[in-house]
Write a protein that holds these residues in place. Structure first.
Motif, short mmCIF file in Angstrom:
data_model
loop_
_atom_site.label_atom_id
_atom_site.label_comp_id
_atom_site.label_asym_id
_atom_site.label_seq_id
_atom_site.Cartn_x
_atom_site.Cartn_y
_atom_site.Cartn_z
N THR A 2 0.85 -1.18 0.00
CA THR A 2 0.00 0.00 0.00
C THR A 2 0.89 1.24 0.00
OG1 THR A 2 -0.07 0.20 2.42
CG2 THR A 2 -1.75 -1.23 1.37
N PHE A 3 0.28 2.38 -0.25
CA PHE A 3 1.02 3.63 -0.21
C PHE A 3 1.56 3.86 1.20
CE2 PHE A 3 1.56 8.26 -0.16
CZ PHE A 3 2.28 8.44 -1.34
N THR A 4 0.75 3.58 2.19
CA THR A 4 1.19 3.74 3.58
C THR A 4 2.41 2.89 3.87
OG1 THR A 4 -1.05 4.29 4.30
CG2 THR A 4 0.48 3.53 6.00
N GLN A 5 2.42 1.66 3.39
CA GLN A 5 3.59 0.79 3.58
C GLN A 5 4.81 1.36 2.88
OE1 GLN A 5 1.67 -2.73 2.05
NE2 GLN A 5 1.65 -3.70 4.08
N VAL A 7 5.41 4.50 2.29
CA VAL A 7 5.84 5.66 3.09
C VAL A 7 6.63 5.19 4.30
CG1 VAL A 7 5.05 7.61 4.49
CG2 VAL A 7 3.94 7.13 2.30
N THR A 8 6.12 4.19 4.99
CA THR A 8 6.79 3.65 6.18
C THR A 8 8.16 3.10 5.82
OG1 THR A 8 4.67 3.15 7.22
CG2 THR A 8 6.60 1.97 8.06
N TYR A 41 0.69 8.25 -7.53
CA TYR A 41 1.86 7.39 -7.56
C TYR A 41 2.85 7.83 -8.63
CZ TYR A 41 -1.69 4.64 -5.12
OH TYR A 41 -2.69 4.24 -4.27
N LEU A 76 5.20 12.76 0.84
CA LEU A 76 4.54 11.47 1.02
C LEU A 76 3.47 11.53 2.10
CD1 LEU A 76 7.67 9.14 0.84
CD2 LEU A 76 5.88 9.35 -0.90
N ASN A 77 3.77 12.19 3.19
CA ASN A 77 2.79 12.28 4.28
C ASN A 77 1.58 13.11 3.90
OD1 ASN A 77 4.14 10.62 6.14
ND2 ASN A 77 5.48 12.30 6.75
N ASN A 80 -0.37 10.80 1.61
CA ASN A 80 -0.91 9.66 2.35
C ASN A 80 -2.13 10.06 3.18
OD1 ASN A 80 -0.81 6.89 3.04
ND2 ASN A 80 0.17 7.39 4.97
N LEU A 83 -5.00 10.38 0.78
CA LEU A 83 -5.46 9.07 0.30
C LEU A 83 -6.30 8.36 1.36
CD1 LEU A 83 -2.25 7.77 -1.50
CD2 LEU A 83 -4.51 8.00 -2.56
N GLN A 84 -5.96 8.55 2.62
CA GLN A 84 -6.70 7.91 3.71
C GLN A 84 -8.14 8.41 3.79
OE1 GLN A 84 -5.35 5.40 5.54
NE2 GLN A 84 -3.57 5.64 4.22
#
Length: 109
Positions: A2-5, A7-8, A41, A76-77, A80, A83-84
């Protein structure tokens, strides 16, 4: 992924071109897997691709690498968080915010 992954993973990686290669690859995968958000993306893919092209064969200072990782993380944040929310208008605004901030930056990628 995922995008969150993505970013992490980027946040946990060491500053340098390898982290941008991984980010670029993650964005390529997301473009294929989540075409509804492909523009988000692709924006990040382009930043990561440019960073790699410009700096993979150059020695950069640790401070330069850290500063630019922080800048990318801010982009990214922002994306993100939008997107959430699953709100197209907010996502579009977040993309615009990132582009405006990029235009005001030193444009290192």
């Amino acid at each position: 992924m995922t995008f969150t992954q993505a970013v992490t993973n980027f946040a946990k990686s060491l500053p340098g071109t390898d982290s941008y290669v991984n980010l670029r690859n993650a964005m390529q995968t997301l473009i294929k897997d989540d075409s509804a958000n492909a523009a988000v993306y692709f924006l990040i893919f382009g930043f990561a691709r440019t960073y790699v092209m410009l700096y993979e064969d150059q020695e950069v200072s640790p401070q330069f690498a850290e500063d630019n990782q922080k800048l990318m993380l801010s982009y990214l944040n922002t994306l993100n968080a939008a997107l959430q929310k699953s709100n197209a208008a907010e996502l579009y605004q977040a993309m615009n915010d990132v582009v405006v901030k990029y235009e005001e930056s030193k444009k290192v990628f």
